[in-house]
Design an enzyme around this catalytic site. Structure first.
Site, short mmCIF file in Angstrom:
data_model
loop_
_atom_site.label_atom_id
_atom_site.label_comp_id
_atom_site.label_asym_id
_atom_site.label_seq_id
_atom_site.Cartn_x
_atom_site.Cartn_y
_atom_site.Cartn_z
NE ARG A 1 -2.43 -1.41 3.35
CZ ARG A 1 -2.19 -2.67 3.73
NH1 ARG A 1 -2.57 -3.67 2.96
NH2 ARG A 1 -1.57 -2.94 4.86
CD GLU B 1 1.45 -10.35 18.20
OE1 GLU B 1 0.96 -9.94 17.12
OE2 GLU B 1 0.77 -10.63 19.20
P1 AMP Z 1 4.50 -2.36 11.50
O1 AMP Z 1 5.77 -2.96 11.00
O2 AMP Z 1 3.90 -3.11 12.66
O3 AMP Z 1 4.61 -0.89 11.76
O4 AMP Z 1 3.42 -2.58 10.38
C1 AMP Z 1 3.40 -1.77 9.32
C2 AMP Z 1 2.90 -2.45 8.07
O5 AMP Z 1 1.82 -3.33 8.30
C3 AMP Z 1 2.42 -1.38 7.15
O6 AMP Z 1 2.94 -1.63 5.86
C4 AMP Z 1 0.91 -1.46 7.20
O7 AMP Z 1 0.40 -1.40 5.92
C5 AMP Z 1 0.60 -2.79 7.85
N1 AMP Z 1 -0.27 -2.67 9.02
C6 AMP Z 1 0.06 -2.97 10.30
N2 AMP Z 1 -0.96 -2.81 11.13
C7 AMP Z 1 -2.00 -2.39 10.38
C8 AMP Z 1 -3.36 -2.04 10.66
N3 AMP Z 1 -3.88 -2.10 11.91
N4 AMP Z 1 -4.13 -1.64 9.65
C9 AMP Z 1 -3.63 -1.58 8.40
N5 AMP Z 1 -2.37 -1.91 8.06
C10 AMP Z 1 -1.56 -2.31 9.03
#
Ligand code: AMP
Length: 170
Positions: free
Chosen positions: A58, A95
């Site tokens: 995205r 996680e």
């Molecule tokens: P993180 O590494 O946990 O910051 O996750 C970021 C990636 O996961 C991004 O590319 C987001 O598109 C996706 N992502 C994580 N959590 C969500 C959420 N609650 N809603 C939408 N996309 C998420």
């Protein structure tokens, strides 16, 4: 414009316990999509950026539009095995388990000023790994920009000294 009303909450997607922030209603609204890109472009137009590094998948939607608007390079970061040329890799903790991201070795030149861009900052692992990839290639990350910052997950702590900007906070 009320961008928040165009973000759809989808409970338990892609797995139980995750409240997914679905940006497709915003993307489907041409005025909203344009306004989001315009707001980002206004912030970065005078920052002498060389490129935007965005994460699959995205991040590509926002990053492609913003790079074209600013007239700077678009540089993809992808899951392993997707990029065809020589890559640098960075592995980060999830996680449960680990994940890896890749960037083309010749996509960022030493000293390039780079904006890192994704749709959502959650736990910050993806963004932190992407920043490390840019730095491995010799680039300088000017800022990390997100449409949505899920502040309660404390992802900003993983970004350390990299400046952070987001349009929407939840
Ligand atoms: P993180 O590494 O946990 O910051 O996750 C970021 C990636 O996961 C991004 O590319 C987001 O598109 C996706 N992502 C994580 N959590 C969500 C959420 N609650 N809603 C939408 N996309 C998420």
């Amino acid at each position: 414009m009320d961008f928040k009303s165009l973000i759809r909450d989808v409970p338990d997607f892609p797995k139980k316990g995750i409240l997914f922030k679905d940006i497709t209603p915003l993307l489907k609204n041409p005025q909203a999509f344009q306004k989001v890109i315009h707001q980002m472009a206004e912030r970065y137009k005078n920052r002498n950026l060389n490129g935007i590094v965005a994460m699959e998948s995205r991040g590509f939607i926002l990053g492609g539009a913003l790079a074209a608007q600013l007239g700077v390079a678009f540089i993809p970061v992808r899951k392993p095995g997707k990029l065809p040329w020589k890559t640098y890799q960075e592995t980060y903790d999830l996680e449960y388990g680990k994940d890896t991201l890749e960037i083309h070795q010749d996509s960022v030149a030493p000293g390039d000023k780079i904006l890192v861009l994704d749709d959502v900052l959650a736990t910050g692992g993806t963004a932190a790994a992407t920043i490390r990839l840019v730095e491995k290639a010799g680039g300088q990350v000017v800022e990390a920009c997100f449409l949505i910052h899920l502040t309660f997950l404390n992802g900003h702590e993983k970004l350390k000294s990299t400046p952070l900007y987001s349009i929407l906070q939840f």
